[in-house]
Design a protein around this motif. Structure first.
Motif, PDB file in Angstrom:
ATOM      1  N   GLY A 113       1.271  17.205  86.611  1.00 26.20           N
ATOM      2  CA  GLY A 113       2.098  18.124  85.804  1.00 26.20           C
ATOM      3  C   GLY A 113       1.993  17.774  84.195  1.00 26.20           C
ATOM      4  O   GLY A 113       2.617  18.389  83.269  1.00 26.20           O
ATOM      5  N   TYR A 114       1.000  16.798  83.943  1.00 25.15           N
ATOM      6  CA  TYR A 114       0.662  16.414  82.526  1.00 25.15           C
ATOM      7  C   TYR A 114      -0.163  17.676  81.580  1.00 25.15           C
ATOM      8  O   TYR A 114      -1.057  18.383  82.355  1.00 25.15           O
ATOM      9  CB  TYR A 114      -0.149  15.056  82.259  1.00 25.15           C
ATOM     10  N   GLN A 115      -0.169  17.576  80.396  1.00 24.77           N
ATOM     11  CA  GLN A 115      -0.879  18.340  79.599  1.00 24.77           C
ATOM     12  C   GLN A 115      -2.116  17.524  79.446  1.00 24.77           C
ATOM     13  O   GLN A 115      -1.819  16.310  78.905  1.00 24.77           O
ATOM     14  CB  GLN A 115      -0.288  18.964  78.213  1.00 24.77           C
ATOM     15  N   THR A 116      -3.320  17.949  79.480  1.00 26.22           N
ATOM     16  CA  THR A 116      -4.524  17.025  79.330  1.00 26.22           C
ATOM     17  C   THR A 116      -5.358  17.446  78.310  1.00 26.22           C
ATOM     18  O   THR A 116      -5.838  18.740  78.162  1.00 26.22           O
ATOM     19  CB  THR A 116      -5.322  16.751  80.695  1.00 26.22           C
ATOM     20  N   ALA A 117      -6.024  16.716  77.291  1.00 26.19           N
ATOM     21  CA  ALA A 117      -7.084  17.143  76.488  1.00 26.19           C
ATOM     22  C   ALA A 117      -7.940  16.123  75.958  1.00 26.19           C
ATOM     23  O   ALA A 117      -7.590  14.426  76.326  1.00 26.19           O
ATOM     24  CB  ALA A 117      -6.335  17.520  75.364  1.00 26.19           C
ATOM     25  N   MET A 118      -9.119  16.282  75.834  1.00 28.77           N
ATOM     26  CA  MET A 118     -10.180  15.370  75.447  1.00 28.77           C
ATOM     27  C   MET A 118     -10.760  15.915  74.178  1.00 28.77           C
ATOM     28  O   MET A 118     -11.086  17.072  74.162  1.00 28.77           O
ATOM     29  CB  MET A 118     -11.355  14.977  76.254  1.00 28.77           C
ATOM     30  N   ILE A 119     -10.860  14.922  73.195  1.00 30.22           N
ATOM     31  CA  ILE A 119     -11.228  15.559  71.772  1.00 30.22           C
ATOM     32  C   ILE A 119     -12.227  14.240  71.105  1.00 30.22           C
ATOM     33  O   ILE A 119     -11.700  13.366  70.897  1.00 30.22           O
ATOM     34  CB  ILE A 119     -10.010  15.692  70.761  1.00 30.22           C
ATOM     35  N   PHE A 131      -9.432  18.801  82.162  1.00 29.47           N
ATOM     36  CA  PHE A 131      -8.712  18.901  80.811  1.00 29.47           C
ATOM     37  C   PHE A 131      -8.188  20.211  80.583  1.00 29.47           C
ATOM     38  O   PHE A 131      -9.025  21.469  80.861  1.00 29.47           O
ATOM     39  CB  PHE A 131      -9.585  18.540  79.636  1.00 29.47           C
ATOM     40  N   ASP A 132      -6.950  20.455  80.360  1.00 28.47           N
ATOM     41  CA  ASP A 132      -6.662  21.826  79.748  1.00 28.47           C
ATOM     42  C   ASP A 132      -7.281  22.288  78.498  1.00 28.47           C
ATOM     43  O   ASP A 132      -7.254  23.446  78.355  1.00 28.47           O
ATOM     44  CB  ASP A 132      -4.865  21.645  79.341  1.00 28.47           C
ATOM     45  N   HIS A 133      -7.596  21.327  77.704  1.00 29.96           N
ATOM     46  CA  HIS A 133      -8.605  21.551  76.324  1.00 29.96           C
ATOM     47  C   HIS A 133      -9.362  20.576  76.271  1.00 29.96           C
ATOM     48  O   HIS A 133      -9.093  19.257  76.315  1.00 29.96           O
ATOM     49  CB  HIS A 133      -7.479  21.750  75.234  1.00 29.96           C
ATOM     50  N   PHE A 134     -10.493  20.829  76.044  1.00 29.68           N
ATOM     51  CA  PHE A 134     -11.368  20.015  75.559  1.00 29.68           C
ATOM     52  C   PHE A 134     -12.451  20.376  74.384  1.00 29.68           C
ATOM     53  O   PHE A 134     -12.646  21.846  74.179  1.00 29.68           O
ATOM     54  CB  PHE A 134     -12.302  19.425  76.668  1.00 29.68           C
ATOM     55  N   SER A 135     -12.755  19.777  73.346  1.00 34.99           N
ATOM     56  CA  SER A 135     -13.596  19.931  72.201  1.00 34.99           C
ATOM     57  C   SER A 135     -14.465  18.618  72.126  1.00 34.99           C
ATOM     58  O   SER A 135     -13.790  17.512  71.522  1.00 34.99           O
ATOM     59  CB  SER A 135     -12.931  20.093  71.031  1.00 34.99           C
ATOM     60  N   VAL A 136     -15.714  18.476  72.491  1.00 39.94           N
ATOM     61  CA  VAL A 136     -16.376  17.265  72.732  1.00 39.94           C
ATOM     62  C   VAL A 136     -17.663  17.440  71.882  1.00 39.94           C
ATOM     63  O   VAL A 136     -18.412  18.575  71.702  1.00 39.94           O
ATOM     64  CB  VAL A 136     -16.727  16.833  73.839  1.00 39.94           C
ATOM     65  N   LEU A 137     -18.156  16.308  71.044  1.00 44.26           N
ATOM     66  CA  LEU A 137     -19.260  16.354  70.177  1.00 44.26           C
ATOM     67  C   LEU A 137     -20.282  16.686  71.199  1.00 44.26           C
ATOM     68  O   LEU A 137     -20.586  16.297  72.114  1.00 44.26           O
ATOM     69  CB  LEU A 137     -19.374  14.788  69.777  1.00 44.26           C
TER      70      LEU A 137
END
Ligand code: SGN
Ligand code: CA
Length: 531
Positions: A113-119, A131-137
């Motif tokens: 139930g967590y919101q997950t993101a990797m940036i 990940f609900d959202h990712f923006s990776v190099l």
């Protein structure tokens, strides 16, 4: 009456569920790239000051013996994500594929139930999953005007310096998240990875500092042939134009990677180039006038390396400060676990080196600091042998998520909260990226708090044994000394047990080797056909 009772019970269950949801901590996992513990003031070094990273130690715990299981970027990140050794998660080296379909820590948090993101940097092929959202190099990423890969594989270029660009995206995501849900955020700065390009704000910070050469800078690698053949020497392998920014406009300074240096420079806009030139041109002019050779040149290289490397860390430290301030300002600091680590350690001139890969302390170890006011006392020091293998299960444990049984790491939650005295007394290591850049052979090994046993294989068969208490710099390989027979046998026995426990063995290494050779052959054939 029975109906009323049922309603009351249901209401109580619902209340307790929302309560426990509320109690679930947020997790912010900050992992930079190639940050040596020697370059964090909380570790007692005097090279630089990292006031914001130090806040984590002051307000929480600092780990003095944290290590990685494979000291190279992408494999280390795969271990951190999966909680499994490289030989199990399949990511042995920076090249090759990665199976995002396997379970990972973000998937577990999302399921809970967590919101997950990797940036930021992840350095993996394929699109991140979990990940609900990712923006990776893209790949290694760039310091100036970096490109990011986002949902659906779309590429987007951001103007500016990498540390700011990443922090701004982190902040935007935090601002936009759903406040009623807990979050799991992976915030991955690019710095201080090679080629150590600082932001203008810090160009001058270390210019007046003369750095003393580390004690082992002129190591002779006696009794350590695998260490002798590496190609990561500051004196021999550091490129003047690329690594040390001596890209003179006249083109007189030669370097194998001059063209790569030019590409990095060309990427900047005119204002960025103007600021860059204003700083580096006088240094280039002075360098040319000095015409340094031999030891004097090596010392000069070391100093330039340190100035740039440490400057890039200031920007990372600023980012940590902004994050901590944000959590405080938004009333999130009490219920958020904040972790700072690096994908591995790095050599800052020890043994004469830059880079990592070896199981020797500076690259085997990695910084680890962790703050969680609810269960970690301020000023805690932990010297247990924790590894990046243990991150995923530890975070799950704190969040009350069941740890899947196939995870190889262990939760160190009790270690930070109650000082668990039963923590394992060893750490295991594997490295596979050979033949490869910097020429560090394949090896595996085991360490206890006092002794370290390493085996280099493939085109060598070298064993090394160190007594870390008597020989903290690891320059005295005692493997063949008769007086260490008992220790040697004890360490071999321990190594065998540990390999069995994790499912590693020589046959597996042979299999990996075979696959690597076949892949190389296929690549060569493809290249030949393309020409
Ligand atoms: C690049 C660097 C190497 C470095 C590897 C791995 N060369 O290839 O110096 O060891 O990355 O680093 S560079 O010319 O591209 O800078 S890692 O952190 O990604 O594992
Ligand atoms: Ca790295």
């Amino acid at each position: 009456m029975k109906e009323y009772l049922e309603i009351i019970i249901l209401a109580l269950v619902l209340i307790s569920c929302t309560e426990s949801k509320k109690e679930q901590p947020n997790v912010v996992f900050i992992m930079s790239d190639d940050h040596a513990y020697q370059a964090i003031s909380a570790y007692g070094g005097t090279l630089n000051k990292t006031p914001n990273i130090d806040r984590l130690a002051n307000e929480g715990a600092i780990f003095t013996r944290a290590t990685v299981t494979n000291s190279i970027c992408s494999p280390s990140r795969a271990v951190m994500l999966t909680g499994k050794h490289s030989f199990v998660n399949g990511r042995l080296a920076n090249s090759g594929t990665f199976d995002w379909g396997q379970d990972n820590v973000a998937k577990q948090f999302k399921k809970a139930g967590y919101q997950t993101a990797m940036i930021g940097k992840i350095h993996m092929p394929g699109l991140p999953q979990g990940f609900d959202h990712f923006s990776v190099l893209e790949g290694q990423g760039k310091y100036y005007n970096p490109d990011f890969i986002q949902e659906g594989g779309k590429k987007k270029r951001y103007h500016g310096y990498c540390a700011h660009v990443i922090w701004n995206q982190v902040k935007d995501w935090l601002d936009a998240r759903e406040e009623e849900k807990p979050f799991f955020l992976m915030y991955h700065p690019k710095a201080p990875h090679r080629t150590w390009m600082p932001e203008p704000k810090y160009f001058e910070l270390f210019e007046d500092t003369e750095f003393e050469l580390p004690q082992t800078f002129n190591d002779d690698y006696k009794n350590r042939p695998s260490a002798a053949k590496q190609k990561m020497s500051i004196a021999e392998d550091m490129d003047l134009c690329y690594d040390l920014k001596m890209l003179d406009k006249e083109g007189e300074i030669k370097g194998r990677y001059r063209r790569n240096a030019q590409n990095l420079y060309n990427r900047m806009d005119s204002a960025q180039r103007a600021a860059w030139d204003k700083h580096y041109e006088p240094i280039i002019a002075e360098f040319k006038a000095q015409n340094l050779k031999g030891e004097a040149l090596a010392k000069w290289k070391y100093n330039r390396y340190m100035r740039d490397y440490l400057s890039t860390i200031q920007s990372v430290d600023d980012g940590v400060g902004k994050l901590l301030d944000y959590l405080e300002a938004n009333d999130l600091d009490e219920n958020t676990i904040v972790v700072y680590t690096s994908d591995q350690g790095f050599y800052l001139g020890e043994h004469g080196w830059f880079d990592k890969r070896f199981m020797y302390e500076q690259s085997f170890r990695t910084p680890l600091l962790m703050k969680y006011p609810k269960s970690i006392k301020p000023g805690t020091t932990i010297d247990a042998l924790v590894q990046n293998l243990d991150f995923a299960p530890t975070f799950m444990d704190f969040a009350g998520i069941d740890i899947p049984s196939d995870i190889q790491g262990e939760s160190f939650r009790n270690l930070v909260s109650d000082r668990d005295s039963t923590w394992r007394d060893f750490a295991y290591y594997t490295f596979y990226e050979y033949p490869g850049e910097h020429n560090v052979n394949r090896h595996y090994g085991i360490t206890t708090k006092r002794y370290k046993l390493i085996h280099f294989y493939y085109d060598e068969d070298n064993w090394e044994l160190y007594d870390l208490e008597k020989d903290p710099h690891e320059t005295n390989n005692i493997y063949t000394l008769p007086e260490y027979k008992v220790i040697r046998e004890m360490m071999h026995k321990k190594l065998n047990q540990v390999r069995t426990k994790y499912g590693d063995n020589d046959a597996l290494n042979q299999e990996f080797l075979q696959k690597a050779l076949e892949a190389r052959k296929a690549r060569k054939n493809k290249n030949r056909q393309a020409h």
